[in-house]
Structures are given as C-alpha cells and as structure tokens.
Scaffold this motif. Structure first.
Motif, mmCIF file in Angstrom:
data_model
loop_
_atom_site.group_PDB
_atom_site.id
_atom_site.type_symbol
_atom_site.label_atom_id
_atom_site.label_comp_id
_atom_site.label_asym_id
_atom_site.label_seq_id
_atom_site.Cartn_x
_atom_site.Cartn_y
_atom_site.Cartn_z
ATOM 1 N N LYS A 101 -16.280 -10.488 -8.021
ATOM 2 C CA LYS A 101 -15.612 -9.228 -7.731
ATOM 3 C C LYS A 101 -16.558 -8.336 -6.956
ATOM 4 O O LYS A 101 -17.758 -8.298 -7.217
ATOM 5 C CB LYS A 101 -15.208 -8.549 -9.044
ATOM 6 C CG LYS A 101 -14.487 -7.235 -8.895
ATOM 7 C CD LYS A 101 -14.110 -6.668 -10.265
ATOM 8 C CE LYS A 101 -13.383 -5.353 -10.136
ATOM 9 N NZ LYS A 101 -13.002 -4.808 -11.479
ATOM 10 N N ARG A 102 -15.984 -7.597 -6.023
ATOM 11 C CA ARG A 102 -16.768 -6.612 -5.283
ATOM 12 C C ARG A 102 -15.847 -5.454 -4.920
ATOM 13 O O ARG A 102 -14.712 -5.672 -4.485
ATOM 14 C CB ARG A 102 -17.363 -7.235 -4.029
ATOM 15 C CG ARG A 102 -18.357 -6.323 -3.336
ATOM 16 C CD ARG A 102 -19.378 -7.095 -2.540
ATOM 17 N NE ARG A 102 -20.419 -6.187 -2.079
ATOM 18 C CZ ARG A 102 -20.640 -5.918 -0.811
ATOM 19 N NH1 ARG A 102 -19.899 -6.476 0.125
ATOM 20 N NH2 ARG A 102 -21.590 -5.085 -0.462
ATOM 21 N N GLN A 103 -16.365 -4.256 -5.083
ATOM 22 C CA GLN A 103 -15.533 -3.075 -4.822
ATOM 23 C C GLN A 103 -16.072 -2.280 -3.664
ATOM 24 O O GLN A 103 -17.280 -2.118 -3.489
ATOM 25 C CB GLN A 103 -15.472 -2.198 -6.076
ATOM 26 C CG GLN A 103 -14.593 -2.780 -7.168
ATOM 27 C CD GLN A 103 -14.422 -1.839 -8.332
ATOM 28 O OE1 GLN A 103 -15.344 -1.648 -9.098
ATOM 29 N NE2 GLN A 103 -13.246 -1.259 -8.479
ATOM 30 N N GLY A 104 -15.129 -1.758 -2.876
ATOM 31 C CA GLY A 104 -15.484 -0.833 -1.817
ATOM 32 C C GLY A 104 -14.697 0.447 -2.024
ATOM 33 O O GLY A 104 -14.206 0.725 -3.108
ATOM 34 N N GLN A 105 -14.546 1.170 -0.955
ATOM 35 C CA GLN A 105 -13.782 2.401 -1.048
ATOM 36 C C GLN A 105 -12.296 2.059 -1.014
ATOM 37 O O GLN A 105 -11.779 1.598 -0.006
ATOM 38 C CB GLN A 105 -14.133 3.319 0.125
ATOM 39 C CG GLN A 105 -13.524 4.697 0.017
ATOM 40 C CD GLN A 105 -13.943 5.602 1.166
ATOM 41 O OE1 GLN A 105 -14.502 5.134 2.156
ATOM 42 N NE2 GLN A 105 -13.681 6.877 1.050
ATOM 43 N N ARG A 106 -11.619 2.202 -2.085
ATOM 44 C CA ARG A 106 -10.180 1.910 -2.257
ATOM 45 C C ARG A 106 -9.841 0.439 -2.150
ATOM 46 O O ARG A 106 -8.687 0.045 -2.246
ATOM 47 C CB ARG A 106 -9.293 2.671 -1.238
ATOM 48 C CG ARG A 106 -8.957 4.080 -1.614
ATOM 49 C CD ARG A 106 -7.724 4.602 -0.908
ATOM 50 N NE ARG A 106 -7.707 4.370 0.533
ATOM 51 C CZ ARG A 106 -6.789 3.650 1.161
ATOM 52 N NH1 ARG A 106 -5.818 3.055 0.508
ATOM 53 N NH2 ARG A 106 -6.849 3.505 2.481
ATOM 54 N N VAL A 107 -10.804 -0.415 -1.920
ATOM 55 C CA VAL A 107 -10.531 -1.847 -1.830
ATOM 56 C C VAL A 107 -11.399 -2.612 -2.813
ATOM 57 O O VAL A 107 -12.536 -2.226 -3.084
ATOM 58 C CB VAL A 107 -10.741 -2.400 -0.406
ATOM 59 C CG1 VAL A 107 -9.725 -1.827 0.560
ATOM 60 C CG2 VAL A 107 -12.150 -2.151 0.081
ATOM 61 N N THR A 108 -10.821 -3.694 -3.324
ATOM 62 C CA THR A 108 -11.538 -4.592 -4.221
ATOM 63 C C THR A 108 -11.226 -6.022 -3.798
ATOM 64 O O THR A 108 -10.060 -6.344 -3.530
ATOM 65 C CB THR A 108 -11.086 -4.396 -5.684
ATOM 66 O OG1 THR A 108 -11.325 -3.039 -6.068
ATOM 67 C CG2 THR A 108 -11.835 -5.330 -6.616
ATOM 68 N N VAL A 109 -12.245 -6.849 -3.725
ATOM 69 C CA VAL A 109 -12.024 -8.252 -3.440
ATOM 70 C C VAL A 109 -12.343 -9.051 -4.694
ATOM 71 O O VAL A 109 -13.350 -8.805 -5.368
ATOM 72 C CB VAL A 109 -12.847 -8.736 -2.214
ATOM 73 C CG1 VAL A 109 -14.317 -8.469 -2.395
ATOM 74 C CG2 VAL A 109 -12.604 -10.200 -1.940
ATOM 75 N N LEU A 110 -11.465 -9.983 -5.021
ATOM 76 C CA LEU A 110 -11.642 -10.873 -6.166
ATOM 77 C C LEU A 110 -11.733 -12.300 -5.672
ATOM 78 O O LEU A 110 -10.955 -12.707 -4.798
ATOM 79 C CB LEU A 110 -10.471 -10.740 -7.138
ATOM 80 C CG LEU A 110 -10.252 -9.354 -7.754
ATOM 81 C CD1 LEU A 110 -9.019 -9.379 -8.650
ATOM 82 C CD2 LEU A 110 -11.470 -8.921 -8.555
ATOM 83 N N LEU A 111 -12.659 -13.043 -6.233
ATOM 84 C CA LEU A 111 -12.855 -14.437 -5.831
ATOM 85 C C LEU A 111 -12.733 -15.332 -7.051
ATOM 86 O O LEU A 111 -13.438 -15.132 -8.047
ATOM 87 C CB LEU A 111 -14.237 -14.606 -5.191
ATOM 88 C CG LEU A 111 -14.668 -16.020 -4.831
ATOM 89 C CD1 LEU A 111 -13.737 -16.618 -3.777
ATOM 90 C CD2 LEU A 111 -16.110 -16.030 -4.334
ATOM 91 N N ASN A 112 -11.867 -16.295 -6.974
ATOM 92 C CA ASN A 112 -11.712 -17.296 -8.029
ATOM 93 C C ASN A 112 -12.024 -18.661 -7.428
ATOM 94 O O ASN A 112 -11.188 -19.276 -6.766
ATOM 95 C CB ASN A 112 -10.289 -17.262 -8.600
ATOM 96 C CG ASN A 112 -10.121 -18.197 -9.780
ATOM 97 O OD1 ASN A 112 -10.803 -19.227 -9.885
ATOM 98 N ND2 ASN A 112 -9.220 -17.854 -10.668
ATOM 99 N N LYS A 113 -13.246 -19.119 -7.656
ATOM 100 C CA LYS A 113 -13.679 -20.374 -7.031
ATOM 101 C C LYS A 113 -13.014 -21.587 -7.671
ATOM 102 O O LYS A 113 -12.895 -22.630 -7.035
ATOM 103 C CB LYS A 113 -15.198 -20.486 -7.112
ATOM 104 C CG LYS A 113 -15.921 -19.425 -6.284
ATOM 105 C CD LYS A 113 -17.420 -19.588 -6.335
ATOM 106 C CE LYS A 113 -17.985 -19.216 -7.674
ATOM 107 N NZ LYS A 113 -17.831 -17.758 -7.945
#
Lengths: 111, 115
Positions: free
Chosen positions: A56-68
């Motif tokens: 998981k990584r968060q930015g300004q109003r955005v979040t990315v989720l990674l499920n390997k």
C-alpha cells in the motif's frame, strides 16, 4: 474531441464519491508499478508508484494497493472531483527500463 | 519541472512521404521512448534508446526508425508513411540507474494523420 480509447472500460462515479480503478498485471517478476492519468488531448501524467515490496502507498487523495498473490493493482481516488475525469493506466516494470502498460480505464465524474 | 516536448501536436501527411517526429527532454534523462496509442490497443512501444546513438526495437518497430544524436533529442522517422500509421505518437523519457525509479515522463503527443 480527441479520444485515447473508444473501447475502454468506463467507471462512472458521482462527484464526491470514492473511485476504485483496478488493474491485473501479467508478470509475477515485475518489481515496480506506476499509475498514470491521461486527460483528453494530453500525454499520460505520473500519479503514484509502488514497489513490489510494499502492499500500500498513499498520496494526496490517491492510494495504490498491490496484491502480488493475485497479481492485482488498484488505484483509489478519494472524494472524486470533475478534474479527475480522465483515462487511467497502470504500468509494470517488466524488464530493464521498459514499462508494460495496461489498456486503461476511463473515469467519468458526474456532477 | 520535468519537461518533454514534442515538436508538433498535429501533422497531416500524404502516403509515401518521409515523416520526422521530434522529441526533446530537458531532464538529462538517459532513456527515451517512442510509443503509438490507438483506440483499444493502449500504448505500444515502437523504439527506445538508453544512450546517445543507441537504439532498441520495441514491440512494433516495423515501418519506423529512430535517431538519437544528442542526449536530449530522440527522433522518430517514418521512411514512407502509410495510412495504417495514422495514430497518436507519444514520446517519453526516464532516468537510468539502479536506484532510479523507472518513471517515464511523457510529452503531450503528436496526432499524425496519413492520407
């Protein structure tokens, strides 16, 4: 006007709601992932990235989720605004300096 | 601020013409790329370059060539334009190196129509 994709999956979202854009990637050896945003008539613009050692990584109003485990990437946009209307691409770093891009998802924000 | 500049936003050429698409980046990036973008097909890599005078074929190099005489400039050449090369062309650049993230920065694109 110009269109970057006439056959893109489309996500229609109400202004103020959260958006979730999904991407399945192909190469289990990919070590780095990027989300791009492309507005009409413009080139893709970097939004956020994530390395494969994170989930998981968060930015300004955005979040990315990674499920390997299932090779799945998602981009969450909080409180979607009209300016978020665009085509969103995921990209994976597969070999050397090259990126492999997904087909894109069009996001339409309804006022 | 990162900047990748493509010389033309729109071009109209005739079949058989030789076409040059120019791209300049001001970030001192080692890597430069040319893609084409077509409806339903996403971004497809034509050629890329990881150093001056170096080039590598991408996924769809047929009908194209490239030139990288200076680090900041990467040119895409259509030797004899055909109607199936009507497309949006995107140039990108990225930093090289083990610790560099492989973020590609894109120009605004050149929409080429071949009649």
């Amino acid at each position: 006007g110009e269109s970057v994709g006439l056959h893109l999956p489309t996500l229609s979202v109400q202004e103020g709601d959260n958006s979730i854009i999904n991407c399945a990637y192909s190469n289990s050896a990919s070590d780095y992932f990027i989300w791009y945003k492309q507005e009409s008539g413009k080139g893709p613009q970097f939004i956020i990235d994530i390395r494969s050692n994170m989930d998981k990584r968060q930015g300004q109003r955005v979040t990315v989720l990674l499920n390997k485990t299932v090779k799945h990437l998602s981009l969450q946009i909080a409180a979607t605004q009209p300016g978020d209307s665009a085509v969103y691409f995921c990209a994976e770093n597969t070999a050397g300096n090259k990126l492999t891009f997904g087909g894109g998802t069009r996001v339409l924000v309804k006022p | 601020d990162v900047k990748v500049t493509q010389s033309s936003r729109y071009l109209v050429k005739r079949t058989g013409e030789k076409v040059f698409l120019e791209c300049v980046q001001d970030m001192d990036h080692e890597n430069m790329f040319w893609y084409r973008q077509d409806p339903g097909l996403g971004l497809r890599l034509i050629y890329f370059s990881y150093d001056v005078k170096m080039k590598e074929k991408g996924d769809i190099p047929e009908g194209y060539s490239v030139s990288r005489e200076k680090k900041e400039r990467f040119s895409l050449i259509l030797e004899s334009a055909s109607t199936n090369q009507t497309s949006m062309y995107l140039c990108a650049s990225s930093l090289s190196g083990i610790l560099a993230k492989n973020i590609q920065y894109f120009g605004a694109g050149t929409r080429l129509s071949v009649l």
